[in-house]
Write an enzyme that holds these catalytic residues in place. Structure first.
Site, PDB file in Angstrom:
ATOM      1  N   GLN A  91      18.147  47.676  -8.193  1.00 13.30           N
ATOM      2  CA  GLN A  91      17.715  48.674  -9.164  1.00 13.30           C
ATOM      3  C   GLN A  91      18.799  48.920 -10.202  1.00 13.30           C
ATOM      4  OE1 GLN A  91      15.663  52.006  -7.615  1.00 13.30           O
ATOM      5  NE2 GLN A  91      15.395  52.915  -9.603  1.00 13.30           N
ATOM      6  N   PHE A  92      18.683  48.241 -11.341  1.00 15.17           N
ATOM      7  CA  PHE A  92      19.682  48.368 -12.402  1.00 15.17           C
ATOM      8  C   PHE A  92      19.715  49.776 -12.978  1.00 15.17           C
ATOM      9  CE2 PHE A  92      16.017  47.575 -15.053  1.00 15.17           C
ATOM     10  CZ  PHE A  92      16.286  48.255 -16.232  1.00 15.17           C
ATOM     11  N   THR A  93      18.615  50.532 -12.838  1.00 13.29           N
ATOM     12  CA  THR A  93      18.573  51.871 -13.426  1.00 13.29           C
ATOM     13  C   THR A  93      19.523  52.854 -12.757  1.00 13.29           C
ATOM     14  OG1 THR A  93      16.690  52.524 -12.068  1.00 13.29           O
ATOM     15  CG2 THR A  93      16.204  51.570 -14.234  1.00 13.29           C
TER      16      THR A  93
END
Length: 152
Positions: free
Chosen positions: A85-87
């Site tokens: 999850q890059f967020t």
């Protein structure tokens, strides 16, 4: 110094689907782990995160009067669902739109998330995963609720 992040949720079950297909699922007790990678993160940090996830004591062990008060995945052979999850590196301090500048690009992040999974499996963990870069739908039953942030 770069710090790999993980949002860890103790669950009684979790699943991730892509385009209606279940690509990973666990039955609890277990952990649903969202992993974020930033610039400069290393394979050593991925291995350290895997060891931490496998041994951090997040499960209630009070049912066993002779056992420890808290138990880990390794104590219970509890499964993990690991999702990139890059967020987790989104920054919304300025303006109304988050920026993702601190998130490592896919060619850097994907091998490091894969390394976390490989290291967990080498430790004996049962691990399911999402699909890197896909539009994923994650469903889970958070047991507690219980959520912690780990950085290594």
């Amino acid at each position: 110094m770069a710090r790999m992040r993980a949002v860890v949720q103790r669950v009684s079950g979790a699943a991730v689907t892509v385009a209606g297909e279940t690509v990973g699922a666990i039955e609890g007790p277990g952990l649903c782990v969202l992993v974020g990678v930033t610039h400069g993160d290393t394979e050593q940090q991925a291995a350290q995160l895997a060891r931490k996830l496998w041994t951090v004591r997040l499960f209630d062990g009070s049912a066993d009067p002779d056992g420890p008060g808290e138990l880990s995945c390794s104590d219970l052979a509890a499964p993990l669902l690991v999702i990139s999850q890059f967020t987790l590196y989104g920054d919304a301090r300025k303006g109304r739109r988050p920026t993702w500048n601190a998130a490592a690009p896919g060619p850097v992040a994907e091998p490091l998330v894969d390394e976390v999974v490989a290291q967990l499996r080498a430790l004996g963990a049962t691990v399911q995963t999402g699909r890197f870069g896909a539009d994923m739908k994650v469903s889970l039953v958070n047991d507690g609720p219980f959520t912690v942030l780990l950085e290594v």
